[in-house]
Design an enzyme around this catalytic site. Structure first.
Site, PDB file in Angstrom:
ATOM      1  N   LEU A 122      43.075  23.764   6.714  1.00 44.70           N
ATOM      2  CA  LEU A 122      42.633  23.880   8.096  1.00 44.70           C
ATOM      3  C   LEU A 122      42.076  22.577   8.649  1.00 44.70           C
ATOM      4  CD1 LEU A 122      40.967  27.410   8.064  1.00 44.70           C
ATOM      5  CD2 LEU A 122      43.319  26.784   8.632  1.00 44.70           C
ATOM      6  N   GLY A 152      35.011  35.653   6.005  1.00 44.86           N
ATOM      7  CA  GLY A 152      33.794  35.974   5.278  1.00 44.86           C
ATOM      8  C   GLY A 152      32.937  34.762   4.977  1.00 44.86           C
ATOM      9  N   ARG A 188      33.141  25.545  13.272  1.00 41.03           N
ATOM     10  CA  ARG A 188      33.335  24.125  12.948  1.00 41.03           C
ATOM     11  C   ARG A 188      34.783  23.812  12.608  1.00 41.03           C
ATOM     12  NH1 ARG A 188      28.258  25.036  10.549  1.00 41.03           N
ATOM     13  NH2 ARG A 188      29.137  25.293   8.445  1.00 41.03           N
ATOM     14  N   GLY A 190      23.539  34.117  -0.973  1.00 43.32           N
ATOM     15  CA  GLY A 190      23.093  35.369  -1.574  1.00 43.32           C
ATOM     16  C   GLY A 190      24.232  36.096  -2.240  1.00 43.32           C
ATOM     17  N   HIS A 191      23.874  37.080  -3.032  1.00 44.56           N
ATOM     18  CA  HIS A 191      24.853  37.963  -3.662  1.00 44.56           C
ATOM     19  C   HIS A 191      24.379  39.402  -3.485  1.00 44.56           C
ATOM     20  CE1 HIS A 191      27.841  35.321  -5.366  1.00 44.56           C
ATOM     21  NE2 HIS A 191      26.889  34.526  -5.833  1.00 44.56           N
ATOM     22  N   ASP A 192      25.220  40.316  -3.899  1.00 46.95           N
ATOM     23  CA  ASP A 192      24.983  41.743  -3.730  1.00 46.95           C
ATOM     24  C   ASP A 192      23.545  42.130  -4.053  1.00 46.95           C
ATOM     25  OD1 ASP A 192      25.026  44.685  -4.660  1.00 46.95           O
ATOM     26  OD2 ASP A 192      27.010  44.474  -3.779  1.00 46.95           O
ATOM     27  N   TYR A 226      20.976  41.256  -1.365  1.00 48.47           N
ATOM     28  CA  TYR A 226      21.040  42.096  -0.169  1.00 48.47           C
ATOM     29  C   TYR A 226      20.425  43.476  -0.444  1.00 48.47           C
ATOM     30  CZ  TYR A 226      24.543  38.468   0.405  1.00 48.47           C
ATOM     31  OH  TYR A 226      25.187  37.262   0.422  1.00 48.47           O
ATOM     32  N   ASP A 282      28.827  44.691  -1.813  1.00 47.57           N
ATOM     33  CA  ASP A 282      30.182  44.153  -1.692  1.00 47.57           C
ATOM     34  C   ASP A 282      31.169  45.205  -1.206  1.00 47.57           C
ATOM     35  OD1 ASP A 282      29.586  41.579  -2.348  1.00 47.57           O
ATOM     36  OD2 ASP A 282      30.137  41.741  -4.446  1.00 47.57           O
TER      37      ASP A 282
END
Length: 370
Positions: free
Chosen positions: A65, A87, A95, A129-131, A134, A160
């Protein structure tokens, strides 16, 4: 890939552009692919992607991209897409020149799905962060523990995969709304929101004054003797979930402990009742208890390990698992009476990206439809 174009599939001809990510967003795209959507996944050149079931039903294209020509190709795909899913952390797509404001100006019918852990705003929005993180701030992780024991990470199924389900739901509601308004919109999906929504029953208990923040002392967190798991003589486990009085009555009578019948909801007796029930369950093997409770209507079942699930008679009878190249995976769900959901083929890599774009442009389903 013929299964993509079965006329009975509810999302046949729906074009989904997925920007490669992990966890929740790809899971949502897999669900759309199961329903017949044509998903094109954009990955960075040289990306070491997974394959098979987790990315089923995709056409995978390699685009940089930051390269002007590749970015132009991705923009062509975005202009032709019905749905876009990304995601990344907030601001990354902007950006790269693929933010929702720009793309919706060029494709006003685009449903733009955003999947993050924390959401697009708030003080944690740009934190990693991860599952487990959260679930930690939403009260989920702290609530899953036995009394006096440390919390147990509840796998990554709530943040997730619960987040992926929430994203898929949001995308479908936006597509449905588009059928009347003719306009797309942004779907801001956060794993913290998924965790909170999936705890709706707990929040109702809080509102009703039936919940304490001491883990392992409530009716659904191993505090209650009638909603628990118990070890058997062969070091396996049975699940007991006889909440309603008729099922609880059947349970204690079948267990051979009729003295436990009265005062089911007297919390002062719960610890002792759990001790008695645990001692009784240690008298037989899991298989023996499964046979004893088979027709008791007591909400008692064996606890299967993952590798035992494929042999469970109920799972086998419903064909809830399927074989893909010698490995076992969940079948498509839910089951529709008239339409078809199916696990699509493993992903294919498209070297000629223009062919993928031409396929999208050749669909007979008009853009004015869903």
């Amino acid at each position: 890939m013929q299964e993509h174009f079965m006329s009975s599939q509810p999302l046949r001809g729906t074009r989904v552009l997925e920007f490669a990510g992990l966890g929740a967003a790809p899971f949502a795209c897999s669900l759309l692919a199961d329903a017949g959507a044509d998903v094109i996944r954009v990955e960075r050149p040289g990306a070491n992607t997974s394959s098979g079931y987790s990315l089923r039903g995709r056409t995978i294209v390699s685009l940089d991209l930051k390269d002007e020509r590749d970015a132009g190709t991705a923009a062509d795909l975005a202009r032709a897409a019905d749905v876009l899913v990304e995601g990344f952390r907030p601001g990354v797509m902007e950006r790269l020149g693929f933010g929702p404001e720009l793309l919706l100006a060029e494709n006003p019918r685009l449903v733009y799905g955003r999947m993050t852990g924390w959401g697009q705003d708030g003080p944690r929005a740009n934190q990693p962060g991860h599952d487990l993180n959260y679930l930690a701030i939403t009260g989920v992780a702290r609530s899953i523990a036995r009394e006096g024991e440390d919390p147990v990470p509840p796998l990554n199924v709530i943040g997730d995969y619960g987040g992926g389900l929430l994203l898929a739901y949001g995308l479908m509601t936006a597509l449905l709304e588009r059928s009347s308004s003719g306009r797309g919109q942004v779907v801001d999906t956060a794993m913290v929101d998924a965790g909170l929504l999936l705890m709706s029953g707990l929040w109702q208990r809080v509102a009703d004054g039936k919940w304490t923040d001491i883990p392992g002392t409530n009716d659904m967190d191993s505090g209650a003797p009638f909603y628990n798991s118990y070890r058997t003589s062969d070091d396996q486990f049975m699940a007991v979930a006889c909440v309603e009085p008729q099922f609880y009555r059947n349970f204690v009578n079948t267990l051979g402990e009729p003295d436990l019948l009265d005062a089911q909801w007297d919390r002062s007796t719960w610890r002792e009742r759990k001790r008695v029930i645990a001692k009784t369950f240690r008298q037989h093997t899991r298989q023996e208890w499964a046979e004893i409770f088979a027709d008791a209507e007591a909400c008692v079942t064996p606890l299967n390990a993952v590798n035992e699930v494929r042999h469970d008679p109920h799972i086998v009878a419903r064909q809830s698992l399927i074989d893909l190249n010698g490995d076992t995976f969940p079948a498509a769900a839910p089951r529709l009476s008239r339409s078809s959901l199916s696990i699509a083929a493993s992903p294919r890599y498209e070297a000629d990206i223009r062919q993928a774009l031409e396929r999208w442009q050749s669909y007979t389903q008009p853009k004015e439809a869903l």
